[in-house]
Design a protein around this motif. Structure first.
Motif, mmCIF file in Angstrom:
data_model
loop_
_atom_site.group_PDB
_atom_site.id
_atom_site.type_symbol
_atom_site.label_atom_id
_atom_site.label_comp_id
_atom_site.label_asym_id
_atom_site.label_seq_id
_atom_site.Cartn_x
_atom_site.Cartn_y
_atom_site.Cartn_z
ATOM 1 N N ARG A 96 0.834 -1.210 0.000
ATOM 2 C CA ARG A 96 0.000 0.000 0.000
ATOM 3 C C ARG A 96 0.864 1.254 0.000
ATOM 4 N N ASN A 155 -7.259 0.777 3.285
ATOM 5 C CA ASN A 155 -7.683 2.003 2.578
ATOM 6 C C ASN A 155 -7.681 1.841 1.073
ATOM 7 N N GLY A 156 -8.014 0.667 0.605
ATOM 8 C CA GLY A 156 -8.024 0.450 -0.833
ATOM 9 C C GLY A 156 -9.427 0.222 -1.331
ATOM 10 N N TRP A 157 -9.592 -0.836 -2.085
ATOM 11 C CA TRP A 157 -10.888 -1.179 -2.683
ATOM 12 C C TRP A 157 -11.267 -2.540 -2.126
ATOM 13 N N ASP A 214 -5.903 1.932 -10.653
ATOM 14 C CA ASP A 214 -6.214 3.362 -10.637
ATOM 15 C C ASP A 214 -5.008 4.107 -10.077
ATOM 16 N N ARG A 259 -3.178 0.689 -5.848
ATOM 17 C CA ARG A 259 -3.711 0.399 -4.503
ATOM 18 C C ARG A 259 -3.958 -1.092 -4.348
ATOM 19 N N ARG A 284 -14.548 -5.430 -2.137
ATOM 20 C CA ARG A 284 -15.879 -5.830 -2.558
ATOM 21 C C ARG A 284 -16.088 -7.309 -2.259
ATOM 22 N N ALA A 289 -9.475 -1.141 -10.219
ATOM 23 C CA ALA A 289 -9.295 -0.380 -8.975
ATOM 24 C C ALA A 289 -7.853 -0.469 -8.494
ATOM 25 N N ASP A 314 -16.962 -8.249 -11.089
ATOM 26 C CA ASP A 314 -16.278 -7.830 -9.855
ATOM 27 C C ASP A 314 -14.761 -7.940 -10.016
ATOM 28 N N ALA A 370 -12.006 -5.065 -9.830
ATOM 29 C CA ALA A 370 -10.885 -5.151 -8.878
ATOM 30 C C ALA A 370 -9.561 -4.839 -9.564
ATOM 31 N N ALA A 414 -6.573 -3.931 -3.990
ATOM 32 C CA ALA A 414 -7.977 -4.275 -4.227
ATOM 33 C C ALA A 414 -8.217 -5.671 -3.672
#
Lengths: 517, 517
Positions: free
Chosen positions: A87, A123-125, A148, A152, A127, A145, A138, A142, A154
């Motif tokens: 991270r 503090n990422g993504w 991005d 980060r 789901r 994300a 999904d 991921a 995911a």
């Protein structure tokens, strides 16, 4: 097609074709599905810290994420420290965390735990896939994300029945959010700062630690007199002969104060203003010199190399970068010391090497010894959670099978994720591990003094001592299938290092280097 | 007196006098303070999973919590899997997690992370100490919270400046919440169920797995025909000659269905109704037989031994418990098998042994082979997060230095927390580790079939295979300072096991036991 198959198909189509894995029962359909998607490579790690650290190292070199396969909340927990480092490196990682079947969760079976809470701490993504038909979408989300800008963690939580259910639909890749363009007005205002003639530090991080940005920064420095620095713990620093040599900001606040002495402006590019790694009684946390102004050229999610090039065009139009000359230290002789072992590395570092650097205190003199060595990458301990070097080296070697990977590993950090050696052996990776074996948490001995805990007695000192019994890294490595030797002199280290580089597959050298302090 | 000193003083006054530690810079004042409180013993672990698992094993045997000392969020993360196991065991544990100084947090330094989120996932007690004056009271509250019936994980977050600040005030112990008394009406209504003459299963867990409760349960069974069972993964099971022999509920749903076949009433004492460990396609999660009624004699937070004794007085007034006779298997001979290695353990198990059981599939036949062995305790994998056996054995040996500790450890589980061996060597603990070395994640091979993933191909099978290269546990153990041998025959295992028990300090035996399945 079941959910697991649609997931793996989607990952591969989005460019994620390596999965570092430590599976359990709830991931068995994912494991079974590996054979249905030939492009996906599954790499087994015998502990989750190996898996997550390898995904970090892989993506730092490959430039695209790997997946991890983890077993419910405890598996994610075991992998958390190296996800923390990832991270902080802004490394894209796609975690697939298996969970109980949706209908099984209410029974609070023994492995039930709050996966979302643990994943959320990154503090990422995050789901949870609720239905087999959605798993593909999904997964594509991921991967996007994770990538991005600036990258980060995911985490996709995959219930077992969603994985084994029929009706999986692979999903086309989703484009990630690209870095934002830095406004021209920002670049011009930084140019004005540089033209004042006042002392400026140019602090480079993230993507600004790669060649294109470093060359631009070097031009700016040459033309304006600004002092360039690389952030203390870059994710991936390109350096060596033919590249600009940029000093890294020190780990200790005192070093940074010295480096930034007299600076009136700190221009930040791809990182944040410097802060102390830890707090110390009576010492500042904020390392921006008093009275100095901070100017952000490019934030973490912005296109920093392009911004630096534009800035260079404004203030250094015809000025070339200053490139490091080829230069190697002489090969030293005699007993190993914290001063001479780095010269062995500098003298012998092969072209295109990747250094996973967790040498900590033992590595203090390494940058000087390798500045003129052939071009290489350095991957550092971005998040401060030790136990990262061996896994990161493992992942880097998977990403770049044709490049020599060198893991400089302090003994105090080595034990957290030592099973990484087994994965190196199983995958026959070209990793040469040099353990800097000073038989102590040497950095903590230093920190014990620095925090002002002068009253340390024998119990305190005992907790920082790794002797009694001595760890024998040669036997440990051999036990995990990695050939190993011990070096007590510079000549032995040189001979063993040469041999390790010449032979395919992993090697470990237990280098008996006394503490530097 | 600084905050750290007041914390350690308070812990010791509350009976917490062992601290399993893996500290970093932010914990240096705690480390320094160890020497100011002579009663506190600091035990170093080289990875956090060792530290948290040792705290679990310690408390299961000592009956009171140990403290752990962990380095910020990543340290807690690395320790999370074994804290999960401790949570499921209802083991009291007091985590002290160091954090950045209060004023340093806003700078988001590299090791900054959301400690509360990770600690909160353990559903226990979490508090951040905000001021030095409060640390003592916070520590006393933590120890009490950990011991509130039935036991839990308490996490105290200790900012560095709160630790180093002056003005610490030790706090007197706070009494924890005792187990609640089971209402007489509940006991009488269960007695009515037992008097119906219908088939009853009596499921025992938690404190009901200790002698006093087991004797009462045995009397009830003898008088009423109820079938007693111990939960699948008890925290601490007392068994052996002279104690009631109570069958454990199986790990597999199919086993439980067989064990509970025909049962009309499930009486639950100190645990919950049985559920499947994992979900499987088309199979039930709830393992209470269809149509059977569940009756709770005592919940987790109730005084289950007393309730069982009252119940026994109602339904089995003059009936004595049925106690296991002393009986040992013959020492076997020939190559080691999954069938015969347990007879070696049963034949030689010393009086008062503590077995940390992470043998997994290799241990299927262990209970039968040890049922008539001298009295011993069994500590099991309560939360299903593997990598628990070596640390739990380590902590148990610290708690009971005069008892032999035997860690039965599957190879697939051993690598997660293998540095526990070093702590065993450093502390000269009487732990004999027997690695059941079948060179596979054998349980996952079984699970791959059980989840219906029949299509498993070579990639899937490769991820469950621990050969290539073979792990050499003898070298690994020696590398960590633990003498080790390899056994391929039953005679060798017997000879090595005897010798390991006779000699002080830790030993490891790499037992080449083929997979049972």
């Amino acid at each position: 097609m079941n959910g697991a198959q649609s997931l793996i198909r989607t990952l591969v189509d989005a460019g994620v074709d390596v999965c570092f894995s430590n599976p359990g029962t709830s991931e068995m359909h994912f494991v079974a599905a590996l054979d249905s998607v030939p492009e996906m490579r599954g790499v087994l790690g015998l502990a989750e810290g190996v898996v997550t650290g390898a995904a970090d190292g892989y993506a730092r070199i490959a430039g695209r994420p790997a997946a991890t396969l983890l077993h419910l909340g405890p598996g994610l927990g075991n992998g958390l420290a190296n996800l923390h480092n990832a991270r902080r490196a802004h490394t894209p990682v796609v975690n697939v965390v298996g969970d109980h079947a949706t209908y099984h969760k209410r029974f609070d079976a023994p492995l039930e735990s709050d996966i979302e809470a643990v994943a959320g701490s990154l503090n990422g993504w995050v789901r949870r896939s609720d239905s087999t038909a959605d798993v593909g979408a999904d997964a594509a989300a991921a991967v996007a994300a994770a990538q991005d800008a600036p990258g980060r963690i995911a985490t996709l939580i995959l219930p077992a029945d969603v994985s084994w259910g029929d009706g999986g639909r692979p999903c086309a890749p989703v484009p990630p959010r690209a870095p934002k363009t830095v406004p021209e007005t920002t670049i011009k205002s930084v140019a004005e700062v540089l033209r004042t003639g006042e002392p400026v530090a140019l602090l480079l991080g993230g993507a600004a630690c790669r060649e294109r940005a470093l060359r631009a920064a070097s031009r700016i420095a040459a033309a304006t007199g600004a002092k360039p620095f690389v952030e203390t713990f870059p994710s991936r620093l390109e350096r060596g002969a033919g590249l600009p040599a940029v000093e890294r900001l020190g780990y200790l606040a005192e070093q940074v104060a010295y480096q930034l002495d007299g600076i009136r402006h700190v221009v930040v590019a791809g990182t944040r203003p410097p802060v102390s790694f830890f707090a110390y009684p009576g010492k500042a946390s904020d390392l921006v010199p008093e009275g100095a102004q901070v100017h952000t050229l490019a934030g973490l999610d912005e296109d920093v190399p392009t911004a630096l090039e534009h800035l260079a065009d404004l203030v250094a139009a015809d000025v070339p970068p200053v490139l490091a000359q080829s230069h190697r230290p002489e090969l030293p002789s005699g007993d190993l010391t914290a001063q001479n072992w780095v010269d062995v590395i500098g003298a012998l570092l092969p072209e295109g090497a990747i250094i996973a650097d967790e040498a900590n205190t033992s590595g203090l003199l390494l940058p000087g010894a390798t500045a003129g060595a052939p071009r290489h990458d350095v991957l550092t301990l971005t998040g401060g959670a030790i136990g990262q070097g061996m896994p990161v080296a493992t992942g880097a070697a998977i990403a770049a099978p044709d490049r020599p990977v060198i893991n400089l590993e302090s003994d105090g950090s080595a034990l957290y994720t030592i099973p990484a050696l087994w994965t190196q052996a199983r995958e026959n990776l070209n990793v040469t591990t040099v353990v800097l074996d000073n038989r102590a948490y040497a950095i903590l001995r230093m920190e014990l003094q620095r925090v002002g805990a002068e009253s340390a007695g024998p119990k305190a000192k005992g907790l920082l001592d790794l002797s009694g019994p001595d760890l024998d890294f040669v036997r440990i490595a051999e036990g995990m299938g990695v050939p190993a030797t011990r070096a007590t002199t510079a000549e032995e280290l040189a001979e063993q290092f040469r041999r390790a580089l010449a032979e395919p597959g992993p090697h470990l050298i237990d280098a008996m280097v006394p503490p530097i302090l």
